[in-house]
Write an enzyme that holds these catalytic residues in place. Sequence first.
Site, mmCIF file in Angstrom:
data_model
loop_
_atom_site.group_PDB
_atom_site.id
_atom_site.type_symbol
_atom_site.label_atom_id
_atom_site.label_comp_id
_atom_site.label_asym_id
_atom_site.label_seq_id
_atom_site.Cartn_x
_atom_site.Cartn_y
_atom_site.Cartn_z
ATOM 1 N NE ARG A 45 -2.862 0.561 3.373
ATOM 2 C CZ ARG A 45 -2.112 0.773 4.477
ATOM 3 N NH1 ARG A 45 -1.332 1.846 4.554
ATOM 4 N NH2 ARG A 45 -2.145 -0.082 5.465
ATOM 5 C CE1 TYR A 97 -16.846 10.852 -16.010
ATOM 6 C CE2 TYR A 97 -16.432 10.821 -13.651
ATOM 7 C CZ TYR A 97 -16.739 10.157 -14.825
ATOM 8 O OH TYR A 97 -16.942 8.807 -14.809
ATOM 9 C CG ASP A 169 -10.151 15.371 -14.912
ATOM 10 O OD1 ASP A 169 -9.464 14.783 -15.758
ATOM 11 O OD2 ASP A 169 -11.153 14.854 -14.371
ATOM 12 C CE LYS A 194 -13.003 7.339 -18.474
ATOM 13 N NZ LYS A 194 -13.352 8.586 -17.814
HETATM 14 C C1 LIG Z 1 -13.827 8.971 -16.502
HETATM 15 C C2 LIG Z 1 -13.456 10.294 -15.944
HETATM 16 C C3 LIG Z 1 -13.199 10.454 -14.577
HETATM 17 C C4 LIG Z 1 -13.377 9.323 -13.572
HETATM 18 O O1 LIG Z 1 -12.436 8.328 -13.749
HETATM 19 P P1 LIG Z 1 -12.687 6.777 -13.344
HETATM 20 O O2 LIG Z 1 -11.416 6.137 -13.759
HETATM 21 O O3 LIG Z 1 -13.897 6.334 -14.097
HETATM 22 O O4 LIG Z 1 -12.918 6.768 -11.872
HETATM 23 C C5 LIG Z 1 -12.801 11.700 -14.141
HETATM 24 N N1 LIG Z 1 -12.665 12.734 -14.988
HETATM 25 C C6 LIG Z 1 -12.929 12.623 -16.308
HETATM 26 C C7 LIG Z 1 -12.772 13.811 -17.181
HETATM 27 C C8 LIG Z 1 -13.334 11.400 -16.832
HETATM 28 O O5 LIG Z 1 -13.598 11.294 -18.131
#
Ligand SMILES: *Cc1c(COP(=O)(O)O)cnc(C)c1O
Length: 397
Positions: A45, A97, A169, A194
């Site tokens: 961890r 998001y 983000d 992503k």
């Molecule tokens: C998908 C997404 C998230 C969340 O991510 P997860 O891996 O699904 O928890 C946060 N910000 C954006 C812009 C996203 O497209």
Amino acid sequence: MSTTTQILSSIPIDAQTGAISVPIYQTATFVQEAPGVNKGYDYSRSGNPTRAALEQVLATLEGGVTGLAFASGLAAIDTVLKLLNSGDEILAVDDIYGGAYRLFTHVYEKFGITIRYVDTSDIELVRRSITSATRLVWLESPTNPTLKVSDIRAIAELARAHNAWLCVDNTFTSPVLQKPLELGADIVVHSATKYLGGHSDLIAGAVIAKDPELGARLKFLQNAGGNVLGPFDSWLVLRGLETLPLRVRQQSQSALAIAAYLNSHEAVAEVYYPGLASHPNHELAARQQKGFGGVISFRLKQDDQGLATAFLKTLQLFHLAESLGGVKSLCCLPCEMTHKSVPREKRLQTGVTDGFIRLSVGIEETEDLIADLDQAFEKLADAAFTTGIPEHLLATA
Ligand SMILES: *Cc1c(COP(=O)(O)O)cnc(C)c1O
């Protein structure tokens, strides 16, 4: 140095065996020579060599000092929010998001944190909205799904003047197209699910900090909360990263061609893509980004959910699914899928109507993707204008 060269040269060769692929250290604990005497790791961890290799590459890629890998994008975001104290205020992009909205509003507000959502593509509005209580400014640029672009450099200056952190983000562009830390942001987060992972085969998140002291606080929170990415998924993200620049370049190139195709199609009312000259933030995006990314949104002229559904089901190469950034192209209907939790009124205000479609362009050949859209538009025209919408196109899955 090109991004690919930078990534490939920062993935370590295994010192013990010479393995060119980072070994998957699938272990919970590490045997100690004497109490407290170890080889740099004591418990997975707190630290794991496979995850550490990924974290180092993430830091290098975004131009930060500390990289941290998490079990999901939301786990990464959650950890950044734990920097705050009750009474603090977050100023966040309004087209945020959905999962981040849920976490901010339905989890952190009850701990006494105030969140205000504004259209951050309007710099004057940001200037008027930031206060002495603002500790964190939260941006996505471009946003999901209407792809609004905010001026990261200008907002970083405002945040600094108010002693607030700016967190971006960077999921939609990846560090290949945009480096927020170089533009003045303090923290970058990613849903590595992503583009970074890139193959729609894992859930992961990342946090990168520019300042070592802030990085150390985040690392403390990562260990305290324990939302870490496991060794195997860390290895998968590492492998995904090796082709990140190749993938993103291809996806951006195809997306630009597809956006132009959609923009000139008679059945399309509006295309949302920062690469088009008609996009309201096109000049800023061209200045701030190295490319415009692989996500395109558009609205059909006949703004109808049944028709949009029929269109999406007719596509062959664009698979109907949530998520984005993978090698296979995806399509979705935000009103029923990604943005279903947003009240209809609020959704309509931002232009996300019932016939609003989002595409995530994969790495298939550009002309094949355009041909796929073309055949779907032809069937749509038959369905909508001559015979009404046939049952088989409307039947829900
Ligand atoms: C998908 C997404 C998230 C969340 O991510 P997860 O891996 O699904 O928890 C946060 N910000 C954006 C812009 C996203 O497209």
